[in-house]
Design a protein around this motif. Structure first.
Motif, PDB file in Angstrom:
ATOM      1  N   LEU A   1       0.978  -1.208   0.094  1.00 42.02           N
ATOM      2  CA  LEU A   1       0.082  -0.081  -0.151  1.00 42.02           C
ATOM      3  C   LEU A   1       0.864   1.248   0.011  1.00 42.02           C
ATOM      4  N   THR A   2       2.170   1.277   0.744  1.00 40.00           N
ATOM      5  CA  THR A   2       2.868   2.561   0.753  1.00 40.00           C
ATOM      6  C   THR A   2       3.385   2.703  -0.543  1.00 40.00           C
ATOM      7  N   ARG A   3       3.718   1.566  -1.372  1.00 35.11           N
ATOM      8  CA  ARG A   3       4.363   1.395  -2.552  1.00 35.11           C
ATOM      9  C   ARG A   3       3.380   2.214  -3.580  1.00 35.11           C
ATOM     10  N   LEU A   4       2.093   1.633  -3.288  1.00 33.77           N
ATOM     11  CA  LEU A   4       1.035   2.064  -4.523  1.00 33.77           C
ATOM     12  C   LEU A   4       0.813   3.659  -4.223  1.00 33.77           C
ATOM     13  N   ALA A   5       0.831   4.129  -2.921  1.00 30.55           N
ATOM     14  CA  ALA A   5       0.279   5.537  -2.727  1.00 30.55           C
ATOM     15  C   ALA A   5       1.665   6.238  -3.163  1.00 30.55           C
ATOM     16  N   SER A   6       2.900   6.072  -2.870  1.00 30.95           N
ATOM     17  CA  SER A   6       3.914   6.696  -3.261  1.00 30.95           C
ATOM     18  C   SER A   6       4.160   6.813  -4.586  1.00 30.95           C
ATOM     19  N   GLY A   7       3.833   5.774  -5.285  1.00 33.82           N
ATOM     20  CA  GLY A   7       3.985   5.458  -6.790  1.00 33.82           C
ATOM     21  C   GLY A   7       3.064   6.395  -7.588  1.00 33.82           C
ATOM     22  N   PHE A   8       1.796   6.342  -7.101  1.00 33.19           N
ATOM     23  CA  PHE A   8       0.839   7.445  -7.536  1.00 33.19           C
ATOM     24  C   PHE A   8       1.189   8.865  -7.585  1.00 33.19           C
ATOM     25  N   GLY A   9       1.678   9.161  -6.111  1.00 37.22           N
ATOM     26  CA  GLY A   9       2.245  10.339  -5.780  1.00 37.22           C
ATOM     27  C   GLY A   9       3.387  10.913  -6.653  1.00 37.22           C
ATOM     28  N   PHE A  10       4.305  10.011  -7.098  1.00 32.49           N
ATOM     29  CA  PHE A  10       5.333  10.484  -7.842  1.00 32.49           C
ATOM     30  C   PHE A  10       5.143  10.392  -9.100  1.00 32.49           C
ATOM     31  N   GLN A  11       4.404   9.693  -9.888  1.00 25.15           N
ATOM     32  CA  GLN A  11       3.726  10.068 -11.144  1.00 25.15           C
ATOM     33  C   GLN A  11       3.157  11.149 -11.537  1.00 25.15           C
ATOM     34  N   MET A  12       2.156  11.502 -10.660  1.00 23.17           N
ATOM     35  CA  MET A  12       1.477  12.836 -10.687  1.00 23.17           C
ATOM     36  C   MET A  12       2.522  13.828 -10.569  1.00 23.17           C
ATOM     37  N   LEU A  13       3.451  13.885  -9.512  1.00 19.70           N
ATOM     38  CA  LEU A  13       4.565  14.896  -9.328  1.00 19.70           C
ATOM     39  C   LEU A  13       5.271  14.914 -10.595  1.00 19.70           C
ATOM     40  N   SER A  14       5.756  14.025 -11.136  1.00 19.11           N
ATOM     41  CA  SER A  14       6.435  14.074 -12.565  1.00 19.11           C
ATOM     42  C   SER A  14       5.790  14.954 -13.350  1.00 19.11           C
ATOM     43  N   VAL A  15       4.526  14.670 -13.593  1.00 17.20           N
ATOM     44  CA  VAL A  15       3.966  15.382 -14.642  1.00 17.20           C
ATOM     45  C   VAL A  15       3.477  16.948 -14.278  1.00 17.20           C
ATOM     46  N   ALA A  16       3.230  17.103 -13.091  1.00 20.21           N
ATOM     47  CA  ALA A  16       3.104  18.643 -12.656  1.00 20.21           C
ATOM     48  C   ALA A  16       4.418  19.375 -12.835  1.00 20.21           C
ATOM     49  N   VAL A  17       5.434  18.912 -12.429  1.00 17.19           N
ATOM     50  CA  VAL A  17       6.662  19.569 -12.726  1.00 17.19           C
ATOM     51  C   VAL A  17       7.189  19.632 -13.878  1.00 17.19           C
ATOM     52  N   GLY A  18       6.758  18.779 -14.763  1.00 17.04           N
ATOM     53  CA  GLY A  18       7.387  18.992 -16.460  1.00 17.04           C
ATOM     54  C   GLY A  18       6.171  19.999 -16.901  1.00 17.04           C
ATOM     55  N   TRP A  19       5.318  20.132 -16.728  1.00 20.33           N
ATOM     56  CA  TRP A  19       4.250  21.040 -17.175  1.00 20.33           C
ATOM     57  C   TRP A  19       4.496  22.451 -16.586  1.00 20.33           C
ATOM     58  N   GLN A  20       4.987  22.491 -15.418  1.00 21.18           N
ATOM     59  CA  GLN A  20       4.995  23.769 -14.669  1.00 21.18           C
ATOM     60  C   GLN A  20       6.213  24.355 -15.189  1.00 21.18           C
ATOM     61  N   VAL A  21       7.725  23.561 -15.372  1.00 23.98           N
ATOM     62  CA  VAL A  21       8.634  23.999 -15.706  1.00 23.98           C
ATOM     63  C   VAL A  21       8.544  24.588 -17.349  1.00 23.98           C
ATOM     64  N   TYR A  22       7.913  23.690 -18.167  1.00 29.22           N
ATOM     65  CA  TYR A  22       8.028  24.013 -19.526  1.00 29.22           C
ATOM     66  C   TYR A  22       7.156  25.226 -19.628  1.00 29.22           C
ATOM     67  N   THR A  23       5.982  25.381 -18.948  1.00 24.65           N
ATOM     68  CA  THR A  23       5.308  26.772 -18.926  1.00 24.65           C
ATOM     69  C   THR A  23       6.143  28.026 -18.578  1.00 24.65           C
ATOM     70  N   LEU A  24       6.821  27.704 -17.486  1.00 26.75           N
ATOM     71  CA  LEU A  24       7.524  28.890 -16.928  1.00 26.75           C
ATOM     72  C   LEU A  24       8.986  29.269 -17.869  1.00 26.75           C
ATOM     73  N   THR A  25       9.554  28.302 -18.690  1.00 27.84           N
ATOM     74  CA  THR A  25      10.592  28.540 -19.541  1.00 27.84           C
ATOM     75  C   THR A  25      10.366  28.350 -20.966  1.00 27.84           C
ATOM     76  N   GLY A  26       9.597  27.615 -21.331  1.00 30.62           N
ATOM     77  CA  GLY A  26       9.126  27.130 -22.676  1.00 30.62           C
ATOM     78  C   GLY A  26      10.661  26.553 -23.497  1.00 30.62           C
ATOM     79  N   ASN A  27      11.515  26.147 -22.782  1.00 33.98           N
ATOM     80  CA  ASN A  27      12.907  25.554 -23.208  1.00 33.98           C
ATOM     81  C   ASN A  27      12.753  24.186 -22.996  1.00 33.98           C
ATOM     82  N   ALA A  28      12.846  23.414 -23.969  1.00 37.76           N
ATOM     83  CA  ALA A  28      13.008  21.851 -24.015  1.00 37.76           C
ATOM     84  C   ALA A  28      14.152  21.385 -23.164  1.00 37.76           C
ATOM     85  N   LEU A  29      15.298  22.249 -23.007  1.00 39.21           N
ATOM     86  CA  LEU A  29      16.403  21.635 -22.201  1.00 39.21           C
ATOM     87  C   LEU A  29      16.010  21.570 -20.773  1.00 39.21           C
ATOM     88  N   ASP A  30      15.325  22.561 -20.318  1.00 37.93           N
ATOM     89  CA  ASP A  30      14.742  22.269 -18.914  1.00 37.93           C
ATOM     90  C   ASP A  30      13.966  21.039 -18.795  1.00 37.93           C
TER      91      ASP A  30
END
Length: 407
Positions: free
Chosen positions: A22-51
């Protein structure tokens, strides 16, 4: 077998493992959501693929640098406590991301710093997570436990990104808040995992013990063969980095098709993990592993030459399923052939191999595709995987002749 013995042989009656799952499941969902949010947010901020590339580097670099010390820590300290501390530390970073986004004081360098922070603690989390499983279930149930454990990651990989992207409509801060909640749940569940009945031997850390895992693996042909097979098979056979090219230029589909292609291997792996969690593999373990890796290479070949979306999806589903079979066998062999006091350091070396193969595999596929085209690159990777299987069967006869998981 009596009814009572059947009950005790089922994973569901091992509560410590269920809480861990259960801890693996909860953290796994959290990390996948975190990865999407960080990617969108950074690209929105900079518009730079290198980032976007720097996001991956910020997490990969600490995992590589800290792998050996993390493995040593997992063999010296209580693994449950390491996981709890690392999860709480990651939770703090996620809360900071949520507050930054809520108050709109977001800076990309602060985000990268927090990602390095998360990556550093994940480096310590991984060997502890891998090496704790054998202490939660009987030895004969370890393959089933590893398969079910992997199902948590696959479910998170399938649903998590889509869920994170949908919630992001409400704002990055909302995604981070929900991610923080999932990590909090993971911490609470981890506290329910029982401490070991026998406390680990807390030997003094030294330069010699730091590299003990490397020496141990070099002296065991089966473990060396298993880990190196994974390195070179994934390095050559991984075609996932080329999926956007196949989706647009070869299969002539849009973003929805790319999404299906990306999710297909995880679907195959998830279905196979459920099957493996219910069925034991007791004979011809070595040959089954080699056959599954060869089938992985063959599925890569089918995918590389496919001109139809349905056939490409089928090939990727089979690719994920065969990879899951070999992954469970490899994981069980490494854990069962390693004494408990060495599992953290061996898992850390294994993590270096896995991270290197994934990262370099994508780089190799991209470079080769730029030289000979995506189809030829994927096909060469599939053929290369088959060649690796043949060579490893020759170079590691002990692994080829292995009959059972327990020697």
């Amino acid at each position: 077998m009596s009814k009572n013995m059947e009950l005790t042989s089922s994973l569901i009656y091992h509560k410590g493992f269920i809480w861990f799952w259960l801890t693996r499941l909860a953290s796994g969902f959290g990390f996948q959501m975190l990865s999407v949010a960080v990617g969108w947010q950074v690209y929105t901020l900079t518009g730079n693929a290198l980032d976007l590339g720097l996001i991956g580097l910020a997490q990969f670099f600490p995992s590589l640098v800290l792998a050996l010390p993390a493995g040593q820590a997992a063999d010296i300290f209580t693994r449950r406590q390491i996981i709890v501390v690392t999860r709480i530390s990651e939770l703090i970073a996620i809360i900071i991301l949520a507050l930054m986004s809520f108050y709109q004081v977001v800076d990309k360098w602060i985000i990268f710093t927090l990602l390095v922070w998360i990556g550093s603690f994940k480096a310590f989390e991984y060997p502890a997570m891998q090496s704790i499983v054998p202490s939660l279930v009987p030895e004969k149930l370890l393959p089933k436990a590893l398969a079910l454990n992997s199902s948590a990651s696959e479910m998170a990989a399938i649903v998590g990104p889509a869920l994170g992207g949908f919630i992001y409509i409400a704002g990055a801060d909302i995604v981070y808040m929900i991610t923080a909640l999932l990590y909090f749940v993971a911490v609470v569940c981890m506290f329910q995992v029982p401490l070991p009945a026998i406390k680990p031997q807390r030997g003094a850390a030294s330069f010699a013990t730091l590299f003990a895992g490397v020496r141990f693996i070099r002296q065991r042909p089966v473990i060396l063969g298993v880990i190196s097979l994974d390195l070179f098979a994934v390095l050559l056979g991984g075609a996932t980095a080329l999926l956007p090219i196949f989706a647009r230029d070869i299969l002539h589909t849009g973003p929805w098709g790319l999404g299906l292609l990306r999710g297909a291997p995880a679907v195959g792996a998830l279905l196979m993990s459920f099957w493996l969690a219910r069925h034991m593999m007791n004979r011809h373990i070595g040959m089954i592993m080699f056959a599954s890796v060869a089938a992985f290479g063959a599925a890569t070949l089918v995918f590389s030459f496919s001109q139809w979306l349905w056939l490409s999806l089928l090939a990727l589903v089979l690719l994920g399923a065969f990879d899951m079979v070999s992954m469970v066998i490899r994981g069980a062999l490494v854990q069962l052939d390693t004494p408990d006091e060495m599992r953290g350091r061996v898992s850390a070396v294994n993590a270096i191999f896995i991270n290197t193969s994934n990262q370099l595999g994508e780089f190799e596929s991209g470079v080769l595709a730029s030289l000979v085209g995506a189809v030829s690159s994927a096909a060469i990777g599939g053929v290369g995987t088959l060649v690796v299987v043949g060579l490893w069967m020759w170079w590691f006869p002990q692994l080829r002749k292995r009959q059972k998981l327990t020697d």
